[in-house]
Design a protein around this motif. Structure first.
Motif, PDB file in Angstrom:
ATOM      1  N   ASP A  54       0.851  -1.186   0.000  1.00 37.05           N
ATOM      2  CA  ASP A  54       0.000   0.000   0.000  1.00 37.05           C
ATOM      3  C   ASP A  54       0.890   1.241   0.000  1.00 37.05           C
ATOM      4  O   ASP A  54       1.609   1.500   0.967  1.00 37.05           O
ATOM      5  N   ASP A  55       0.826   2.012  -1.074  1.00 39.63           N
ATOM      6  CA  ASP A  55       1.671   3.201  -1.221  1.00 39.63           C
ATOM      7  C   ASP A  55       1.477   4.223  -0.102  1.00 39.63           C
ATOM      8  O   ASP A  55       2.384   4.992   0.204  1.00 39.63           O
ATOM      9  N   SER A  56       0.322   4.244   0.503  1.00 42.82           N
ATOM     10  CA  SER A  56       0.041   5.251   1.526  1.00 42.82           C
ATOM     11  C   SER A  56       0.893   5.069   2.784  1.00 42.82           C
ATOM     12  O   SER A  56       0.982   5.968   3.607  1.00 42.82           O
ATOM     13  N   HIS A  57       1.542   3.922   2.932  1.00 38.81           N
ATOM     14  CA  HIS A  57       2.392   3.650   4.097  1.00 38.81           C
ATOM     15  C   HIS A  57       3.849   4.063   3.870  1.00 38.81           C
ATOM     16  O   HIS A  57       4.683   3.854   4.746  1.00 38.81           O
ATOM     17  N   TYR A  58       4.139   4.654   2.722  1.00 44.79           N
ATOM     18  CA  TYR A  58       5.536   4.898   2.338  1.00 44.79           C
ATOM     19  C   TYR A  58       6.300   5.731   3.377  1.00 44.79           C
ATOM     20  O   TYR A  58       7.386   5.339   3.811  1.00 44.79           O
ATOM     21  N   ASP A  59       5.785   6.871   3.770  1.00 48.70           N
ATOM     22  CA  ASP A  59       6.511   7.746   4.709  1.00 48.70           C
ATOM     23  C   ASP A  59       6.742   7.066   6.053  1.00 48.70           C
ATOM     24  O   ASP A  59       7.842   7.140   6.614  1.00 48.70           O
ATOM     25  N   ARG A  60       5.738   6.396   6.555  1.00 46.99           N
ATOM     26  CA  ARG A  60       5.877   5.685   7.826  1.00 46.99           C
ATOM     27  C   ARG A  60       6.879   4.537   7.697  1.00 46.99           C
ATOM     28  O   ARG A  60       7.685   4.293   8.608  1.00 46.99           O
ATOM     29  N   ALA A  61       6.845   3.845   6.572  1.00 50.00           N
ATOM     30  CA  ALA A  61       7.775   2.739   6.341  1.00 50.00           C
ATOM     31  C   ALA A  61       9.211   3.245   6.281  1.00 50.00           C
ATOM     32  O   ALA A  61      10.123   2.615   6.826  1.00 50.00           O
ATOM     33  N   ARG A  62       9.441   4.384   5.634  1.00 51.42           N
ATOM     34  CA  ARG A  62      10.790   4.965   5.573  1.00 51.42           C
ATOM     35  C   ARG A  62      11.280   5.281   6.986  1.00 51.42           C
ATOM     36  O   ARG A  62      12.436   5.048   7.318  1.00 51.42           O
ATOM     37  N   ALA A  63      10.385   5.825   7.816  1.00 47.97           N
ATOM     38  CA  ALA A  63      10.764   6.161   9.187  1.00 47.97           C
ATOM     39  C   ALA A  63      11.100   4.904   9.994  1.00 47.97           C
ATOM     40  O   ALA A  63      12.090   4.888  10.737  1.00 47.97           O
ATOM     41  N   LEU A  64      10.298   3.853   9.852  1.00 45.55           N
ATOM     42  CA  LEU A  64      10.578   2.604  10.569  1.00 45.55           C
ATOM     43  C   LEU A  64      11.888   1.981  10.106  1.00 45.55           C
ATOM     44  O   LEU A  64      12.674   1.492  10.908  1.00 45.55           O
ATOM     45  N   LEU A  65      12.131   2.010   8.809  1.00 43.39           N
ATOM     46  CA  LEU A  65      13.367   1.453   8.274  1.00 43.39           C
ATOM     47  C   LEU A  65      14.567   2.260   8.757  1.00 43.39           C
ATOM     48  O   LEU A  65      15.599   1.694   9.111  1.00 43.39           O
ATOM     49  N   ALA A  66      14.434   3.573   8.807  1.00 44.75           N
ATOM     50  CA  ALA A  66      15.519   4.419   9.312  1.00 44.75           C
ATOM     51  C   ALA A  66      15.803   4.101  10.780  1.00 44.75           C
ATOM     52  O   ALA A  66      16.966   4.057  11.200  1.00 44.75           O
ATOM     53  N   ALA A  67      14.756   3.863  11.557  1.00 40.60           N
ATOM     54  CA  ALA A  67      14.940   3.507  12.968  1.00 40.60           C
ATOM     55  C   ALA A  67      15.652   2.168  13.106  1.00 40.60           C
ATOM     56  O   ALA A  67      16.501   1.991  13.995  1.00 40.60           O
ATOM     57  N   LEU A  68      15.335   1.240  12.241  1.00 39.42           N
ATOM     58  CA  LEU A  68      15.979  -0.066  12.286  1.00 39.42           C
ATOM     59  C   LEU A  68      17.462   0.048  11.914  1.00 39.42           C
ATOM     60  O   LEU A  68      18.314  -0.596  12.507  1.00 39.42           O
ATOM     61  N   ARG A  69      17.758   0.894  10.950  1.00 34.21           N
ATOM     62  CA  ARG A  69      19.142   1.059  10.495  1.00 34.21           C
ATOM     63  C   ARG A  69      19.999   1.864  11.472  1.00 34.21           C
ATOM     64  O   ARG A  69      21.223   1.755  11.447  1.00 34.21           O
ATOM     65  N   ALA A  70      19.376   2.684  12.305  1.00 28.53           N
ATOM     66  CA  ALA A  70      20.119   3.547  13.216  1.00 28.53           C
ATOM     67  C   ALA A  70      20.853   2.695  14.249  1.00 28.53           C
ATOM     68  O   ALA A  70      20.311   1.733  14.781  1.00 28.53           O
ATOM     69  N   ARG A  71      22.054   3.082  14.491  1.00 25.94           N
ATOM     70  CA  ARG A  71      22.826   2.371  15.502  1.00 25.94           C
ATOM     71  C   ARG A  71      22.417   2.849  16.877  1.00 25.94           C
ATOM     72  O   ARG A  71      22.182   4.027  17.087  1.00 25.94           O
ATOM     73  N   PRO A  72      22.362   1.944  17.817  1.00 28.32           N
ATOM     74  CA  PRO A  72      22.025   2.380  19.182  1.00 28.32           C
ATOM     75  C   PRO A  72      23.145   3.252  19.738  1.00 28.32           C
ATOM     76  O   PRO A  72      24.319   3.017  19.467  1.00 28.32           O
ATOM     77  N   SER A  73      22.762   4.256  20.491  1.00 26.06           N
ATOM     78  CA  SER A  73      23.773   5.129  21.078  1.00 26.06           C
ATOM     79  C   SER A  73      24.441   4.413  22.254  1.00 26.06           C
ATOM     80  O   SER A  73      23.795   3.650  22.970  1.00 26.06           O
ATOM     81  N   ARG A  74      25.701   4.686  22.416  1.00 26.91           N
ATOM     82  CA  ARG A  74      26.454   4.067  23.530  1.00 26.91           C
ATOM     83  C   ARG A  74      26.805   5.152  24.524  1.00 26.91           C
ATOM     84  O   ARG A  74      27.516   6.084  24.220  1.00 26.91           O
ATOM     85  N   HIS A  75      26.281   4.998  25.709  1.00 26.99           N
ATOM     86  CA  HIS A  75      26.559   5.972  26.768  1.00 26.99           C
ATOM     87  C   HIS A  75      27.345   5.331  27.878  1.00 26.99           C
ATOM     88  O   HIS A  75      27.240   4.258  28.233  1.00 26.99           O
TER      89      HIS A  75
END
Length: 75
Positions: A54-75
């Motif tokens: 469903d094309d209407s999910h594109y923006d949300r899907a990009r955000a979820l994929l970006a979150a998955l790709r983001a490395r966890p911060s190390r504190h």
């Protein structure tokens, strides 16, 4: 249907599609088995792709994929 992104390999493509589906965004993996013909076609055309049903999910899907790709911060 709309292509979300190319994945570097089938395992990553499957992980991304599963992550999206668990987030309520139906996604599929296309070109899952084209790596076997990578020498016959350009390498970038042999990579698996993640598609949204469903094309209407594109923006949300990009955000979820970006979150998955983001490395966890190390504190």
């Amino acid at each position: 249907m709309r292509r979300l992104d190319l994945a570097p390999n089938l395992a990553i493509a499957t992980l991304w599609a599963d992550w999206l589906c668990q987030g309520g965004i139906p996604a599929t993996v296309q070109r899952a088995f084209t790596s076997g013909i990578a020498g016959e076609i350009p390498p970038d055309q042999a990579l698996p792709e993640v598609w949204l049903t469903d094309d209407s999910h594109y923006d949300r899907a990009r955000a979820l994929l970006a979150a998955l790709r983001a490395r966890p911060s190390r504190h």
